[in-house]
Design an enzyme around this catalytic site. Structure first.
Site, PDB file in Angstrom:
ATOM      1  N   ASP A 149      36.348  25.095  46.791  1.00  0.00           N
ATOM      2  CA  ASP A 149      35.516  25.737  45.701  1.00  0.00           C
ATOM      3  C   ASP A 149      35.038  27.019  46.087  1.00  0.00           C
ATOM      4  O   ASP A 149      34.452  27.653  45.286  1.00  0.00           O
ATOM      5  CB  ASP A 149      34.413  24.738  45.744  1.00  0.00           C
ATOM      6  CG  ASP A 149      34.810  23.476  44.756  1.00  0.00           C
ATOM      7  OD1 ASP A 149      35.692  23.622  43.801  1.00  0.00           O
ATOM      8  OD2 ASP A 149      34.609  22.282  45.205  1.00  0.00           O
ATOM      9  N   HIS A 171      33.338  19.180  53.901  1.00  0.00           N
ATOM     10  CA  HIS A 171      34.090  18.390  53.085  1.00  0.00           C
ATOM     11  C   HIS A 171      34.214  17.251  53.803  1.00  0.00           C
ATOM     12  O   HIS A 171      34.217  16.908  55.048  1.00  0.00           O
ATOM     13  CB  HIS A 171      35.612  18.958  52.819  1.00  0.00           C
ATOM     14  CG  HIS A 171      36.342  18.272  51.732  1.00  0.00           C
ATOM     15  ND1 HIS A 171      37.062  17.052  52.160  1.00  0.00           N
ATOM     16  CD2 HIS A 171      36.609  18.497  50.751  1.00  0.00           C
ATOM     17  CE1 HIS A 171      37.516  16.613  50.845  1.00  0.00           C
ATOM     18  NE2 HIS A 171      37.535  17.590  50.072  1.00  0.00           N
TER      19      HIS A 171
END
Ligand code: ACO
Length: 430
Positions: free
Chosen positions: A365, A308
């Protein structure tokens, strides 16, 4: 000399200027470089905005190092446990948690805006049946501006509020219909007596010919997925919405730009990509091979759902959704072989030197795809579900931007590295 500042000297000219430093409630301070070009004739260069704060905001805060996420100051863990998606919508748009009366009124308004204009319904038949639901979303969300002219005055507070209500309320209808159309099935009308997530499930899965029972565990998990995706400060899709809004485009057009950006696999499309990757891995015994591929710089393969831009620690949303995922799998008695692969992959990657060194942790996710699979949500709808949740973030960030005192169109500059000025050569002389 201002106390909170940095001094910058252009060594080629010897010219020195003071750059003010500003400090927010939490997080790193920022250098206010807005006067840099005027005073020094120099731009900043920061592709991908690695060190650039693009705006001031009082909506969401992330501490990527510590794995902290706050909506209007409230930790995501507390909201996930005690709140609901609709209450979070109220919080993000209005800035405070609602009283009981305020919440009841808000819930009533949202449930009474879920229908869409019948003309918009006709749009669906123009799409190919095999269109990806996100492709349909980009088109239909943008088309809202062709149907709701009465709330397009971006300078009017009440118009902005109505647009926000419409977007929150209509997004599940638009999304569910994208799926039903792809299956050649009837497009069910919303039901005002159902909760937000329940209504979406009704439009996704009910048939006029029989009763449809919504499992509370499914509605609760879906509501949690919406809540966890509600906002995430200046991510790619939100920044797109803000940039579009800075041109004074209407909110529906701005949000449809956000939908398009969210679709990419490096952003909201990752949840769908996670499932495709787990299917590709196929068996626990193949994990090592795929981890090696992910570490190989000559191989474009990446572990989807890992890494991320901001979180260099466990994504706090991933922790919450991981726990919910285990509960859902147990309660719905789902025996999903992909889940076993996911758990093992997570374990191996978290112990691997490459992932440790680069601080690559599972992001939201990684689990949102698996939980949605357990809820029988088709893979092509995963990013659409993210879209429903993120709509409140987009519209709240847009609402914040449009009420700033100074309104400037977003207009980045560049470092030009092309040909120097040259003269046109007639075609017969080239
Ligand atoms: N698998 C393998 N290696 C990775 C991964 C991954 N998933 N993610 C990053 N890396 C490596 C990169 O190769 C790079 O290595 P290098 O420094 O040796 O060149 C390093 O880690 C840093 O990666 P960047 O791509 O520079 O990091 P950035 O912040 O630009 O990208 C992103 C973040 C896009 C999320 C990236 O980690 C990625 O592609 N992850 C997979 C897709 C994904 O899960 N996206 C969802 C994001 S969360 C969301 O939108 C809700």
């Amino acid at each position: 000399m201002p106390k909170d500042s940095v001094t910058i000297t252009d060594n080629s000219t010897g010219k020195t200027i003071e750059i003010p430093i500003r400090r927010g409630t939490h997080g790193p301070a920022v250098m206010d470089v807005s006067g840099l070009y005027k005073n020094l004739g120099i731009f900043t260069y920061d592709p991908g905005f690695l060190s650039t704060a693009s705006c001031e905001s009082d909506i969401t805060f992330i501490d990527g190092g510590k794995g902290v996420l706050l909506y209007r100051g409230y930790p995501i863990e507390q909201l996930a446990e005690h709140s609901s998606f609709l209450e979070v919508c109220y919080l993000l748009w209005y800035g405070a948690l609602p009283t009981k009366d305020q919440f009841e009124k808000f819930r009533w308004i949202i449930s009474h805006h879920t229908m869409v204009h019948e003309g918009l319904r006709e749009f669906y038949s123009g799409f190919r049946r095999d269109a990806h639901p996100m492709a349909v979303m980009v088109g239909v969300v943008g088309a809202l501006s062709a149907f709701y002219h009465d709330s397009l005055d971006i300078r009017d507070e009440r118009s902005r509020e109505i647009s926000a209500h419409r977007l929150i309320a209509k997004m599940p209808t638009i999304a569910a219909w994208a799926y039903r159309y792809s299956r050649g099935e009837p497009l069910p009308y919303p039901r005002n007596n159902l909760g937000y997530a329940e209504n979406f499930l009704h439009m996704m899965f009910s048939y006029p010919s029989e009763d449809y029972t919504i499992k509370p565990v499914t509605a609760k998990a879906l509501d949690l997925i919406f809540l966890l995706h509600a906002d995430h400060e200046q991510n790619a899709s939100t920044s797109t919405v803000r940039l579009a809004g800075s041109s004074q485009a209407n909110p529906f057009a701005c949000v449809s730009a956000g939908v398009g950006t969210l679709w990419g696999p490096a952003h909201g499309g990752a949840n769908e990509a996670v499932i495709k990757m787990l299917e590709q891995i196929e068996d626990v015994k193949n994990i090592d091979k795929y981890v090696a591929k992910a570490k190989d710089h000559n191989d474009p393969f990446r572990l989807m759902g890992f890494g991320h831009r901001v979180y260099k620690n466990y994504d706090p949303r991933a922790k919450i959704i991981r726990k919910a995922c285990l509960e859902v799998l147990e309660e719905l008695k789902v025996d999903d072989p992909l889940f076993e692969i996911a758990m093992r992959l997570e374990e191996i990657a978290l112990k691997d030197e490459y992932f440790i060194e680069k601080k690559l942790y599972p992001n939201v996710d990684f689990y949102s795809g698996i939980i949605q699979r357990a809820l029988r949500i088709p893979t092509s709808m995963f990013t659409v579900i993210f879209t429903i949740g993120r709509t409140i973030g987009w519209i709240s960030q847009w609402g914040e931007m449009i009420t700033e005192k100074v309104q400037r169109i977003g207009r980045p500059r560049q470092l030009y590295i092309g040909e120097a000025k040259r003269d046109y050569v007639p075609m017969d002389q080239r």
